[in-house]
Design a protein around this motif. Structure first.
Motif, mmCIF file in Angstrom:
data_model
loop_
_atom_site.group_PDB
_atom_site.id
_atom_site.type_symbol
_atom_site.label_atom_id
_atom_site.label_comp_id
_atom_site.label_asym_id
_atom_site.label_seq_id
_atom_site.Cartn_x
_atom_site.Cartn_y
_atom_site.Cartn_z
ATOM 1 N N LEU A 192 0.819 -1.208 0.000
ATOM 2 C CA LEU A 192 0.000 0.000 0.000
ATOM 3 C C LEU A 192 0.857 1.263 0.000
ATOM 4 O O LEU A 192 2.014 1.247 0.438
ATOM 5 N N LEU A 193 0.271 2.344 -0.489
ATOM 6 C CA LEU A 193 0.917 3.650 -0.519
ATOM 7 C C LEU A 193 0.171 4.610 0.397
ATOM 8 O O LEU A 193 -1.062 4.652 0.390
ATOM 9 N N LYS A 194 0.913 5.385 1.197
ATOM 10 C CA LYS A 194 0.322 6.444 2.022
ATOM 11 C C LYS A 194 0.312 7.713 1.182
ATOM 12 O O LYS A 194 1.351 8.176 0.709
ATOM 13 N N MET A 195 -0.899 8.279 0.956
ATOM 14 C CA MET A 195 -1.030 9.382 0.029
ATOM 15 C C MET A 195 -0.547 10.714 0.610
ATOM 16 O O MET A 195 -0.601 10.949 1.818
ATOM 17 N N ARG A 196 -0.079 11.582 -0.266
ATOM 18 C CA ARG A 196 0.349 12.933 0.135
ATOM 19 C C ARG A 196 -0.842 13.740 0.620
ATOM 20 O O ARG A 196 -1.945 13.636 0.076
ATOM 21 N N TYR A 197 -0.623 14.565 1.647
ATOM 22 C CA TYR A 197 -1.646 15.469 2.180
ATOM 23 C C TYR A 197 -2.914 14.735 2.603
ATOM 24 O O TYR A 197 -4.018 15.260 2.508
ATOM 25 N N ASP A 198 -2.798 13.500 3.039
ATOM 26 C CA ASP A 198 -3.986 12.699 3.344
ATOM 27 C C ASP A 198 -3.638 11.636 4.370
ATOM 28 O O ASP A 198 -2.484 11.191 4.444
ATOM 29 N N GLU A 199 -4.620 11.219 5.161
ATOM 30 C CA GLU A 199 -4.424 10.128 6.107
ATOM 31 C C GLU A 199 -4.768 8.776 5.480
ATOM 32 O O GLU A 199 -4.587 7.742 6.107
ATOM 33 N N LEU A 200 -5.298 8.805 4.280
ATOM 34 C CA LEU A 200 -5.729 7.576 3.630
ATOM 35 C C LEU A 200 -4.581 6.907 2.876
ATOM 36 O O LEU A 200 -3.591 7.540 2.522
ATOM 37 N N TRP A 201 -4.759 5.603 2.633
ATOM 38 C CA TRP A 201 -3.801 4.807 1.884
ATOM 39 C C TRP A 201 -4.410 4.395 0.547
ATOM 40 O O TRP A 201 -5.607 4.565 0.328
ATOM 41 N N ALA A 202 -3.589 3.861 -0.326
ATOM 42 C CA ALA A 202 -4.070 3.500 -1.663
ATOM 43 C C ALA A 202 -3.314 2.296 -2.205
ATOM 44 O O ALA A 202 -2.184 2.005 -1.792
ATOM 45 N N LEU A 203 -3.942 1.613 -3.131
ATOM 46 C CA LEU A 203 -3.260 0.571 -3.891
ATOM 47 C C LEU A 203 -2.298 1.230 -4.880
ATOM 48 O O LEU A 203 -2.570 2.337 -5.365
ATOM 49 N N PRO A 204 -1.200 0.588 -5.204
ATOM 50 C CA PRO A 204 -0.311 1.134 -6.235
ATOM 51 C C PRO A 204 -1.050 1.248 -7.565
ATOM 52 O O PRO A 204 -1.811 0.351 -7.942
ATOM 53 N N GLY A 205 -0.856 2.350 -8.234
ATOM 54 C CA GLY A 205 -1.551 2.547 -9.507
ATOM 55 C C GLY A 205 -0.828 3.544 -10.384
ATOM 56 O O GLY A 205 0.266 4.022 -10.065
ATOM 57 N N GLY A 206 -1.467 3.873 -11.503
ATOM 58 C CA GLY A 206 -0.860 4.815 -12.426
ATOM 59 C C GLY A 206 -1.719 4.981 -13.659
ATOM 60 O O GLY A 206 -2.917 4.654 -13.659
#
Length: 254
Positions: free
Chosen positions: A37-51
Motif C-alpha cells: 500500500l501507498l500512504k497518500m500525500r496530504y492525506d491520512e488515507l492509503w491506496a493501492l499502487p496505480g498509475g
C-alpha cells in the motif's frame, strides 16, 4: 517525467484520458498474507499502487511497468482483474485540493479532477525480492497485513476485496505459491500460505497428501535448520507440473 510538477503538467497530453490502473500486490511473510500500500500525500488515507497508461502503450504493458516501478521486479505474475467504473468512484475534490496544496493553478493538472475508470489487476510477488518505492502522489510505500488494512481512498477497498475473492476462487483449481514463496520452502510454510489466503485452517496430513499427489512439489534432502523441533524437509516447486496445472487445472477444492 522527472518530477511531480512535470508529471502533472504533461500528463494530459501523455496519458490516455480518464483511464487509470490500480493493482493489488500480494506478498507472503512470517505466515501473513501482505498487501502493498501507498500512504497518500496530504492525506491520512492509503491506496493501492496505480498509475496511468501512455497513449502509445498497451494496457497490460502499462500495468507491468507500474508494478516494476513500485517493486523492482521485472518478471511478475500479473492478471487483469476487473474494470471499476462507478461514476462516483473518482474523488475530484480530493485531487483538486492536492493540486492547490502543491501550488498548481490556472487549470494546470485539471485532468486529474475528471472522472476516471480504472482497470484492476492483481499480482503475486516474492516478498523478499521486492524493492519498495514511492510515487509522485505518495509519501510512504510499505507492506500491510491483510488482517489490518487501514482506510483506503475511493473504491480501493472494493478492488482489494474483488482481488482476494478471485485469489480464493482460483486456489481451488490452480496451484498457488510459486510467485509468493522463496525457491526452497517447507511444507508447513506452504500450508501456512494456503491458510492465510483462505482464512481457515487446513488438515496437515490431507494437505501434504494432496500436494504430493498433484506432483507440484519435489522434496529435497535438505532440511530447515535452527528450529526448536525436528527440522522439516525443504521442497521446491516442480516447474513442469506447476505449469501443466496452471493450464489444465486441479481437481477438488479446499
Amino acid at each position: 517525467m522527472e518530477n511531480f510538477k512535470e508529471f502533472i503538467i504533461e500528463g494530459r497530453d501523455a496519458f490516455v484520458p480518464c483511464l487509470s490502473l490500480d493493482c493489488v500486490i500480494f506478498g507472503f511473510h512470517s505466515g501473513q498474507l501482505k498487501i502493498l500500500l501507498l500512504k497518500m500525500r496530504y492525506d491520512e488515507l492509503w491506496a493501492l499502487p496505480g498509475g496511468f497508461v501512455y497513449k502509445d502503450e498497451d494496457v497490460d504493458a502499462a500495468a507491468a511497468r507500474i508494478l516494476r516501478e513500485r517493486t523492482g521486479i521485472k518478471d511478475i505474475f500479473l492478471q487483469q482483474l476487473h474494470v471499476f467504473g462507478d461514476p462516483n468512484r473518482s474523488d475530484s475534490k480530493r485531487n483538486k485540493n492536492i493540486l492547490e496544496k502543491d501550488g498548481f493553478e490556472n487549470g494546470q493538472g485539471d485532468w486529474l479532477t475528471e472522472r476516471f475508470i480504472t482497470v484492476g489487476y492483481y499480482a503475486l510477488v516474492d516478498f523478499s525480492k521486492v524493492e519498495l518505492a514511492i510515487d509522485y502522489s505518495s509519501e510512504i510505500c510499505e507492506w500491510q497485513d491483510l488482517t489490518s488494512i487501514p482506510s483506503l481512498i475511493m473504491d480501493h477497498s472494493c478492488i482489494l476485496k474483488t482481488a482476494l475473492e478471485r485469489l480464493r476462487k482460483e486456489i481451488n483449481y490452480q496451484p498457488i505459491g510459486l510467485n509468493l514463496l522463496p525457491a526452497k520452502f517447507t511444507m508447513p510454510e506452504l500450508q501456512s500460505l494456503y491458510e492465510a489466503i483462505l482464512g481457515k485452517k487446513l488438515d496437515r496430513r490431507n494437505f501434504q497428501r494432496r500436494m504430493l499427489g498433484y506432483g507440484l512439489v519435489n522434496r529435497l534432502t535438505e532440511t530447515r535448520k535452527g528450529g526448536a523441533h525436528k527440522a522439516p524437509y525443504l521442497y521446491t516447486f516442480n516447474n513442469e507440473k506447476y505449469k501443466q496445472a496452471l493450464e489444465e487445472g486441479l481437481q477438488g477444492g479446499w
